[in-house]
Design a protein around this motif. Sequence first.
Motif, PDB file in Angstrom:
ATOM      1  N   ASN A   1       1.474   3.099  -6.773  1.00 45.74           N
ATOM      2  CA  ASN A   1       0.802   1.891  -6.283  1.00 45.74           C
ATOM      3  C   ASN A   1       0.206   1.067  -7.416  1.00 45.74           C
ATOM      4  O   ASN A   1       0.255  -0.167  -7.393  1.00 45.74           O
ATOM      5  CB  ASN A   1      -0.298   2.273  -5.286  1.00 45.74           C
TER       6      ASN A   1
ATOM      7  N   SER B   1       0.819  -1.219   0.000  1.00 41.71           N
ATOM      8  CA  SER B   1       0.000   0.000   0.000  1.00 41.71           C
ATOM      9  C   SER B   1       0.851   1.266   0.000  1.00 41.71           C
ATOM     10  O   SER B   1       0.466   2.281   0.542  1.00 41.71           O
ATOM     11  CB  SER B   1      -0.921   0.004   1.222  1.00 41.71           C
TER      12      SER B   1
ATOM     13  N   GLN C   1       1.656  -2.617  -7.587  1.00 39.57           N
ATOM     14  CA  GLN C   1       0.702  -3.653  -7.186  1.00 39.57           C
ATOM     15  C   GLN C   1       0.375  -4.611  -8.326  1.00 39.57           C
ATOM     16  O   GLN C   1      -0.175  -5.686  -8.093  1.00 39.57           O
ATOM     17  CB  GLN C   1      -0.605  -3.002  -6.701  1.00 39.57           C
TER      18      GLN C   1
END
Length: 414
Positions: free
Chosen positions: A325, A172, A329
């Motif tokens: 992110n 995160s 991710q």
Amino acid sequence: MLLTMTSIVIIISVAMLFAILSSFIPFSNAYWNIVQYSSAYYAAMSAVERWALAVRYAGPWFDWESWWKYTNKNVNWYYNTWNVADYWLENFVSYWDARRTTLYWNVRSKVNSIPMKWQGDVDPAFTEWSLYDYNALNYHSSILIPLWWVWFIAPGDYYSKSWDYQTDTAYSGFVWNFRLSPYLFKKTKGNGGNATFAKLCTQHCPWSVDYTYDENIAIVDWVIKGKYVKPKEGSTDTEEVEVSILPSESVDVWTAYYVYYDRDSVIRKRYIGQSESSTAKWSNVIFGDNKNPVWNEYIDNLNIMSRASEDLKKLQNSKGIGTFNAILQDSNFKSPYISFELVNYLWSEWSWTSTWAHHLYPFLEYQFKVGNWYFSDRYYTIKWEWKVWKYDVRLQVKKPTIKDSSLWNFTIIF
């Protein structure tokens, strides 16, 4: 007469026996010391060989312990951590009493901050007892930190099972904090106690070319690297493409190096914490749901150097498109790591009360933190413990998880 002679013979015999024993007992003690030391030594060698095999066939996040520790507090007399691949052997490295032996090792690399609490590497001469939560960033020496870990491998499979680097699914974003050493800041203030002279100079700095540029000089260089898996052109196969995400520099050339801070993601002087207090607030450098780690506005796209740059700029998560992110991710973004380097000198302000007019800070302190996810430390922390009777030895070694090389790591010059 006979009784007297017999007594004399017995006394002489006993004396000779004690003389022989007095010379043999030290030899016997030395022999058993050698036996115990040799047992401890070979036990250590055995543990070394075991962890060497472990980290050869697995990568960071290989957090594991095995074998046993002797303890007299446990009803079983030993603390047993053995696994199927490392089972305990009764009477191993012991001649008759396994209860007096210890043969134990562990490997750790799982962390959620660098440094971990109380594990900072700033020289004790430049810090105080309550400030050990920071590391030192030295001049022109890159700090590489992996943002990935290796999926769990069962103990019985780590010699043969394939593994791969992956980013934690709970990833995160992460935060960097940079500051001057509070201890040195306090010392640089001098007897007059004027904190102004301890702060980084913003004009008339040593060897500056343009005084209006001093306050905007870049301090820390950063780059995020990784590999992106994408389809090959005109084929159903895939390929790994090298990716480098670089800082964006925004300078107004018409006004003598004036910087557009809202369009600029270079880590400059204004983002460095400057205070004698260890709890003072400073600007965070945040790589998260944004496109600018030092400012949240106006950068349309990350500065990506890659054949897959257009693909990466289209990746999205629930917070946005083409953010840090969204890229990190993505399951196709492999083996990401971030690199930082101190690229300019940290001169203090000029002072009449200073012997040298300006002071030079020898390093910058940094702290790297994440949220509820984990990554691999810069080092494997490998510990061994072995005990054979009175020989009790403990050893710790740190092995780098990423090998830096000038052939594939480079610095951006501002």
